[in-house]
Scaffold this active site. Structure first.
Site, short mmCIF file in Angstrom:
data_model
loop_
_atom_site.label_atom_id
_atom_site.label_comp_id
_atom_site.label_asym_id
_atom_site.label_seq_id
_atom_site.Cartn_x
_atom_site.Cartn_y
_atom_site.Cartn_z
N HIS A 102 0.23 7.89 -11.59
CA HIS A 102 -0.86 7.45 -10.71
C HIS A 102 -0.48 7.85 -9.29
O HIS A 102 0.52 7.38 -8.74
CB HIS A 102 -1.06 5.94 -10.81
CG HIS A 102 -2.20 5.45 -9.96
ND1 HIS A 102 -3.49 5.33 -10.44
CD2 HIS A 102 -2.24 5.07 -8.66
CE1 HIS A 102 -4.28 4.89 -9.48
NE2 HIS A 102 -3.54 4.73 -8.39
N CYS A 103 -1.29 8.70 -8.70
CA CYS A 103 -1.00 9.23 -7.37
C CYS A 103 -1.66 8.35 -6.31
O CYS A 103 -2.90 8.30 -6.22
CB CYS A 103 -1.50 10.67 -7.24
SG CYS A 103 -1.10 11.43 -5.64
N PRO A 104 -0.90 7.64 -5.48
CA PRO A 104 -1.52 6.79 -4.45
C PRO A 104 -2.16 7.60 -3.33
O PRO A 104 -3.07 7.10 -2.66
CB PRO A 104 -0.34 5.95 -3.93
CG PRO A 104 0.87 6.78 -4.22
CD PRO A 104 0.58 7.54 -5.47
#
Length: 348
Positions: A102-104
């Site tokens: 999950h890329c913030p």
């Protein structure tokens, strides 16, 4: 300048495709798969005085991938067995196929359907940083040649070039390192999640088909269509019938039943009040008659004048019935509205 602007637009488009695209969310089920239920007769549960087998649900099962068995887990949130390389994202709360991470910075999961766009975004950003850094350095070199000065004089002539060079140099460490790491993952057909989780286990990578085929799988295969129709209206599913329990078998008190019960209680309380008042009146009348019989004969005329004859008793009883009764300190008190007196004082 034109090349830099077009390159920036290209990076922004890739960012939009990465963040706005479905990463491969697996639609969740409304109930567990019934075909996977198993009954265990050894561990029985007593329900309603009868022994029934307890319901067992396997938490994992094996599937074949490239001729090798792979164990997949059951997701309690989505109520399904996750496909191979699928994982549940704790931030998005969805199961994503070929979950990478999950890329913030993007604000989206990176999975099966947007991984190639994510890699193109990161690699393009790396190339853009290199290009801007190189053009700024070239411009400073041109200023040095035009003014026949030193590097410090050229940097004073164009401070914007110095700022861009510093910014691109710092950013290049992040996006450049990320690009190199994902090149390694693509060449070995791994995901970030698999690399960090199974690094110490030294397990066989059943998905590795060679470096060339791994790159072709990521960049040259057709992207699968989304399994979700995000523009569709939500449809309410019918409730599934459940087994009746002892709690369900008990009668449910409705609001109407409670109202009828309250009314019955009020009527019963009123009847008790009337009965208690009637008994108290009779006791008072008996006390009055007993007091009248104890009076000496020479005062009988006076007693008749005070208490009256028998014809005045009904009027006295009617006055008593319309008076107010109160219970105070263990004795009954009678009085008219706004007054409080004992029975003896009231009749006197």
């Amino acid at each position: 300048m034109i090349v830099a602007i077009l390159f920036t637009i290209h990076v922004l488009v890739l960012l939009l495709l990465t963040s706005a695209r479905d990463p491969g969310i697996v639609p969740r089920n409304s109930h567990p798969p019934e075909e996977e239920f198993r009954y265990d007769n050894s561990a029985s549960v007593e329900i309603g005085g009868r022994q029934t087998p307890s319901l067992q649900f396997p938490r994992t099962k094996e599937v074949m991938v490239n001729g090798l068995p792979v164990r997949v887990k059951y997701c309690d949130t989505c109520m399904l067995y996750r496909p191979p390389r699928c994982s549940h994202c704790s931030i998005c709360n969805n199961c994503v196929e070929r979950f990478d991470h999950h890329c913030p910075w993007v604000g989206q999961c990176i999975g099966l359907r947007n991984y190639r766009f994510f890699f193109c975004f990161v690699s393009s950003a790396t190339l853009l940083c290199i290009y801007v850094f190189a053009m700024s350095a070239l411009y400073i070199k041109v200023l040095m040649d035009d003014y026949h000065g030193t590097v410090w004089k050229a940097m004073k002539e164009s401070p914007a070039s110095v700022i861009l060079m510093a910014y691109c140099f710092i950013s290049l460490w992040f996006v450049g390192g990320l690009t190199g790491f994902h090149l390694y993952l693509i060449g070995t057909n791994q995901t970030t999640y698999e690399n960090f989780r199974y690094r110490a286990e030294n397990r066989i990578n059943v998905y590795d088909r060679g470096c060339l085929n791994n790159f072709l799988e990521v960049f040259c295969t057709m992207v699968k269509p989304s399994k979700n129709n995000f523009l569709a209206f939500v449809q309410e599913e019918p409730q599934r019938p459940t087994l009746p329990t002892t709690r369900d078998a008990e009668p449910v008190d409705t609001g109407e039943d409670r109202r009828v019960k309250v009314e019955d209680d009020l009527d019963t309380g009123g009847d008790f009040l009337k009965i208690s008042q009637r008994h108290n009146i009779e006791d008072i009348e008996a006390d009055i008659r007993s007091r009248g019989s104890d009076v000496p004969h020479h005062n009988s005329s006076e007693g008749d004048s005070v208490f009256g004859s028998d014809r005045r008793v009904p009027a006295m009883q009617s006055d008593v019935r319309h008076s107010s009764w109160r219970r105070r300190s263990g004795s009954w008190e009678i009085g008219s509205e706004g007054t409080h007196a004992t029975p003896k004082e009231a009749y006197q």
